[in-house]
Design an enzyme around this catalytic site. Sequence first.
Site, PDB file in Angstrom:
ATOM      1  N   HIS A  44     103.986 -36.733  36.738  1.00  0.00           N
ATOM      2  CA  HIS A  44     104.355 -35.486  37.524  1.00  0.00           C
ATOM      3  C   HIS A  44     103.620 -34.542  36.837  1.00  0.00           C
ATOM      4  CE1 HIS A  44     107.438 -32.676  38.291  1.00  0.00           C
ATOM      5  NE2 HIS A  44     106.594 -31.713  37.373  1.00  0.00           N
ATOM      6  N   HIS A  90     112.461 -30.015  41.393  1.00  0.00           N
ATOM      7  CA  HIS A  90     112.969 -30.886  40.121  1.00  0.00           C
ATOM      8  C   HIS A  90     114.319 -30.985  40.020  1.00  0.00           C
ATOM      9  CE1 HIS A  90     113.029 -28.156  36.265  1.00  0.00           C
ATOM     10  NE2 HIS A  90     111.833 -28.631  36.649  1.00  0.00           N
TER      11      HIS A  90
END
Length: 719
Positions: free
Chosen positions: A47, A93
């Site tokens: 990420h 998200h």
Amino acid sequence: MQEPAITEDLIASHGLSPDEYARILEIIGREPTFTELGIFSAMWNEHCSYKSSKKWLRTLPTEGPQVICGPGENAGVVDIGDGQAVVFKMESHNHPSYIEPYQGAATGVGGILRDVFTMGARPIAAMNALSFGEPSHPKTRQLVNGVVEGVGGYGNCFGVPTVGGEVRFHPAYNGNCLVNAFAAGLAPADGIFYSAASGVGMPVVYLGAKTGRDGVGGATMASAEFDDTIEEKRPTVQVGDPFTEKRLMEACLELMQTGAVISIQDMGAAGLTCSAVEMGDKGKLGIRLQLENVPQREVDMTAYEMMLSESQERMLMVLKPEKEAEARAVFEKWDLDFAIVGETIAEDRFLIEHNGVVKADLPLSKLSSTAPEYDRPWVATPAADPLGDVPEVNPIDGLRALLASPNYAGKQWVYEQYDTMVMADTARTPGLGAGIVRVHGSGKALAFTSDVTPRYVKANPTEGGKQAVAEAYRNLTAVGAKPLATTDNLNFGNPEKPEIMGQFVGAIKGIGAACAALDMPIVSGNVSLYNETDGSAILPTPTIGAVGLIANVEEAITGQVREGHVALVLGATAGHLGQSALLAEVFNREEGDAPAVDLEAERAHGDFIRANAALITACTDLADGGLALAAFELAEAASVGVVLESGETPFLFGEDQARYLIACNFDQAEALMAAAAQAGLHLESVGRFGGSEVSLGGTAAPLADLAATFRTSFAEAVA
């Protein structure tokens, strides 16, 4: 408190491979402390480090005369003339929203807004692209309701209009929904703030809300597949407060006017760790932090927790020391924390102290710019089998099937929960093509869109990647906007599987080719990998967010069709039904190749629409559902019927690219035909608007009946 021993299980739980741990030992020459292990885990996870995608991201076109700042900062910056710039980015998200839909989506919106105002821009628009499992799946309804409520709850309270987006459903997202959030803001072109620290001995200042234990390990969780331990991951989701974020934005923008800010970075994924490391690395400096000075809302927080917390509404800044009192006064006025938590140092060190005890002492540059980088093995997606016969359908039945599907029904239930008009500059609300927001105090406007067709990308990643960019280009063009630049949100499964990595590589090649051909460089973006549950991957979903400029908002193409308007199609129709909406919704088949994208034709047709905008009353691009769905949507928005002359299934429902549906008066239609003939472009009359029915090749139904299906099907499926 006794720190845990570093074991193989602990290393694995931090998402680090044995090879990566060996590399850590080599870099620091000893076993890491527990806090150091957490820091490496945060900075080296997928990420934050993009370790599987960097090699391919470098191939994307990122420059152009309009680009002020491309990828690598909090958001991209593009010149819009008159000393102004638009600042924008899209980010995912996904994992948090599946675990905790409301807070996952809300904090996704909060994080992308911070990315924009960190650069010195006031947010003016938001969008979201949402992908959910099939409506009948037991979790889908809860996810849809929670996510939409979270997006609206945060954006509405913060006070930014949501002007566009997309919602789709497919069984491939049953175990892993996607929540991609976009934000854009305006800033002076010469007043952009960057994140690179400079100067030795400068104070590092913590700004905003207090640090808690929410979100500890969130970035690591977002870099792994889901399995049956998913419920245990709930504490890794952050909790957002939009009212605090609104105060934080006002305080930051006010602070930026004082000249006190050397550099500024929002605390997003991996919190204090990532923000401090990135500021130091970009400035080629070290950072020393004293964690006892970090404002905390929970007692007895450890160094590990403070470094990895993803509590929301926080910023990190390097400050001009002589401006400290002035800066502190701004934050005290807005009732926010302001704390000096460290300083920049000359050595390449990330030195973390807590109550006089050294908790981490690492070479800072090794955490960021020299993070692992993988050239993952990949295999190209095999060519799709040719599409078998598709029976002719009753055209009205085919259209009704699309309108009854939550994929193609009206999304009013979603966007009516969002404030689309706050700030009073929205010139076109969601529901029909690109959103438009006026540039306050000028005659200009900006257009925003978000696009991808995942089933195309799965069938043919390169053409599917091209198509996502091409559709964004068309959506901007259809309102009269000149496309400026793009941001991407690349959502894929596990990159360690060569076939998934092949999807990623193919899509990047297509996106890059289209961005180059259409002068829409990628200026920011996000990669979200490991979107899998129990080994089952999502559809490859490289979402493209795009921004266009309308030089004079009065000249935007935003009219409605009227009785007697001629319906024209720009671009040839071959009737491509492979991977089409009709095939999926009527025949439950996902077969054939994605439609081919002719980038030269896309550009020529876009130039034609913009050059002749004054002759066009209403315009939409032809995409999912082809001509039949596009004509119905224009007709339904104006409560006027439509008659299309052909009833042939490929002509009505084919999804050939580079096409637009135009509505205008007869005289304008003649002028457009002459202009197209002169330019050597294919423009044909396909019918007219008027009456109270939708008539497709002589088969008709009352517009009111079809409109009722269109307006109620989505809510019936998920509300």
